[in-house]
Write a protein that holds these residues in place. Structure first.
Motif, PDB file in Angstrom:
ATOM      1  N   MET A 291       0.966  -1.343  -0.007  1.00  0.00           N
ATOM      2  CA  MET A 291       0.027  -0.032  -0.038  1.00  0.00           C
ATOM      3  C   MET A 291       0.994   1.331   0.023  1.00  0.00           C
ATOM      4  O   MET A 291       2.067   1.072   0.676  1.00  0.00           O
ATOM      5  CB  MET A 291      -0.896  -0.015   1.253  1.00  0.00           C
ATOM      6  CG  MET A 291      -1.997  -1.037   1.376  1.00  0.00           C
ATOM      7  SD  MET A 291      -3.219  -1.249  -0.199  1.00  0.00           S
ATOM      8  CE  MET A 291      -3.787   0.482   0.162  1.00  0.00           C
ATOM      9  N   GLY A 292       0.362   2.255  -0.454  1.00  0.00           N
ATOM     10  CA  GLY A 292       1.227   3.431  -0.608  1.00  0.00           C
ATOM     11  C   GLY A 292       0.152   4.707  -0.560  1.00  0.00           C
ATOM     12  O   GLY A 292      -0.954   4.685  -0.512  1.00  0.00           O
TER      13      GLY A 292
ATOM     14  N   VAL B 118      -3.347   4.423  -2.289  1.00  0.00           N
ATOM     15  CA  VAL B 118      -3.163   3.472  -3.363  1.00  0.00           C
ATOM     16  C   VAL B 118      -2.662   2.177  -3.044  1.00  0.00           C
ATOM     17  O   VAL B 118      -1.926   2.398  -2.350  1.00  0.00           O
ATOM     18  CB  VAL B 118      -2.623   4.355  -4.579  1.00  0.00           C
ATOM     19  CG1 VAL B 118      -3.191   5.546  -4.981  1.00  0.00           C
ATOM     20  CG2 VAL B 118      -0.993   4.542  -4.216  1.00  0.00           C
ATOM     21  N   GLU B 119      -3.099   1.456  -3.944  1.00  0.00           N
ATOM     22  CA  GLU B 119      -2.424   0.154  -3.888  1.00  0.00           C
ATOM     23  C   GLU B 119      -1.234   0.116  -4.877  1.00  0.00           C
ATOM     24  O   GLU B 119      -1.375   0.862  -6.233  1.00  0.00           O
ATOM     25  CB  GLU B 119      -3.310  -1.146  -4.618  1.00  0.00           C
ATOM     26  CG  GLU B 119      -4.552  -1.438  -3.609  1.00  0.00           C
ATOM     27  CD  GLU B 119      -5.462  -2.296  -4.007  1.00  0.00           C
ATOM     28  OE1 GLU B 119      -5.149  -3.012  -4.980  1.00  0.00           O
ATOM     29  OE2 GLU B 119      -6.267  -2.932  -3.232  1.00  0.00           O
ATOM     30  N   ILE B 120      -0.091  -0.252  -4.416  1.00  0.00           N
ATOM     31  CA  ILE B 120       1.014  -0.081  -5.414  1.00  0.00           C
ATOM     32  C   ILE B 120       1.303  -1.624  -5.834  1.00  0.00           C
ATOM     33  O   ILE B 120       1.633  -2.538  -5.088  1.00  0.00           O
ATOM     34  CB  ILE B 120       2.354   0.614  -4.730  1.00  0.00           C
ATOM     35  CG1 ILE B 120       1.910   1.754  -4.172  1.00  0.00           C
ATOM     36  CG2 ILE B 120       3.493   0.411  -5.679  1.00  0.00           C
ATOM     37  CD1 ILE B 120       3.135   2.324  -3.276  1.00  0.00           C
ATOM     38  N   TRP B 121       1.137  -1.799  -7.377  1.00  0.00           N
ATOM     39  CA  TRP B 121       1.278  -3.010  -7.927  1.00  0.00           C
ATOM     40  C   TRP B 121       2.614  -2.896  -8.985  1.00  0.00           C
ATOM     41  O   TRP B 121       2.850  -1.789  -9.053  1.00  0.00           O
ATOM     42  CB  TRP B 121       0.111  -3.251  -9.084  1.00  0.00           C
ATOM     43  CG  TRP B 121      -1.045  -3.508  -8.316  1.00  0.00           C
ATOM     44  CD1 TRP B 121      -1.935  -2.940  -7.438  1.00  0.00           C
ATOM     45  CD2 TRP B 121      -1.890  -4.683  -8.678  1.00  0.00           C
ATOM     46  NE1 TRP B 121      -3.123  -3.357  -7.117  1.00  0.00           N
ATOM     47  CE2 TRP B 121      -3.072  -4.815  -7.727  1.00  0.00           C
ATOM     48  CE3 TRP B 121      -1.571  -5.996  -9.373  1.00  0.00           C
ATOM     49  CZ2 TRP B 121      -4.007  -5.790  -7.684  1.00  0.00           C
ATOM     50  CZ3 TRP B 121      -2.527  -7.107  -9.005  1.00  0.00           C
ATOM     51  CH2 TRP B 121      -3.803  -6.884  -8.318  1.00  0.00           C
ATOM     52  N   GLY B 122       3.378  -3.922  -9.193  1.00  0.00           N
ATOM     53  CA  GLY B 122       4.350  -3.841 -10.004  1.00  0.00           C
ATOM     54  C   GLY B 122       5.126  -5.285 -10.189  1.00  0.00           C
ATOM     55  O   GLY B 122       4.854  -6.395  -9.643  1.00  0.00           O
ATOM     56  N   GLN B 123       6.283  -5.016 -10.742  1.00  0.00           N
ATOM     57  CA  GLN B 123       7.243  -5.867 -10.853  1.00  0.00           C
ATOM     58  C   GLN B 123       8.794  -5.683 -10.879  1.00  0.00           C
ATOM     59  O   GLN B 123       9.035  -4.333 -11.435  1.00  0.00           O
ATOM     60  CB  GLN B 123       6.868  -6.931 -11.890  1.00  0.00           C
ATOM     61  CG  GLN B 123       6.898  -6.294 -13.242  1.00  0.00           C
ATOM     62  CD  GLN B 123       6.165  -7.192 -14.439  1.00  0.00           C
ATOM     63  OE1 GLN B 123       6.603  -8.172 -14.751  1.00  0.00           O
ATOM     64  NE2 GLN B 123       4.937  -6.938 -14.734  1.00  0.00           N
TER      65      GLN B 123
END
Length: 184
Positions: free
Chosen positions: A153-154, A164-169
């Protein structure tokens, strides 16, 4: 070629830095309450102009920013997407926002794939994130199609100022996914 002259092409889209003629569709998109509900809400024209100039300035100063997304078949501006990292941002982001007429066509995934390839190869990013409103199920689906996952989360800095939700890779995960054979 300078980055301001940059053009990325996908089968259906042209991605390029914003140009003056993009402002009218940008302003119309920015005023659309439904299309902007997960990215801070609708904006009046003078604020849309300032944000448009912010993106042009990002390209001038940082050498990257959101691309204008042009639908090849029609030549129409259908949104903005790409690399984004203003001061205080929670990471190196590739984000997307499209006009409603472009929803459901796979443009976000198609354009974000090209933008992620470019960010990893040209900008050398070691991680690509997507900041997503927790209620934005459509963007979470795009993130999943890109191979991203919920990382943490951020909170976005002002003027956005929301969780916001922080999605990524990681870069390595992205490159491995891009190199993997496509299932039959």
């Amino acid at each position: 070629m300078s980055r301001i002259d940059l053009r990325l092409e996908t089968p259906r889209l042209l991605l390029r830095p914003p140009q003056r003629e993009d402002f009218e569709p940008w302003a119309a998109f920015s005023a659309d309450e439904l299309a902007t509900r997960h990215i801070g809400g609708a904006q009046v024209r003078p604020i849309a102009w300032r944000n448009f100039l912010t993106m042009v300035g990002a390209w001038q100063i940082q050498g990257f920013g959101f691309f204008s997304v042009i639908e090849k078949a029609t030549g129409q501006w259908v949104g903005r997407l790409g690399p984004w990292m203003p001061d205080g941002w929670p990471g190196t982001e590739v984000g997307w926002s499209l006009v409603r007429a472009a929803w459901g066509k796979g443009y976000a995934t198609e354009g974000a794939t090209a933008a992620m390839d470019w960010a990893v190869a040209t900008l050398g990013w070691s991680e690509v994130i997507h900041t997503i409103d927790p209620a934005n199920e459509a963007s979470k689906a795009v993130a999943r199609r890109l191979g991203s996952r919920l990382l943490r989360m951020g909170h976005l800095p002002a003027p956005a100022d929301f969780d916001v939700e922080i999605w990524g890779q990681s870069r390595e995960e992205w490159l491995a996914r891009r190199a993997a054979p496509v299932p039959a």
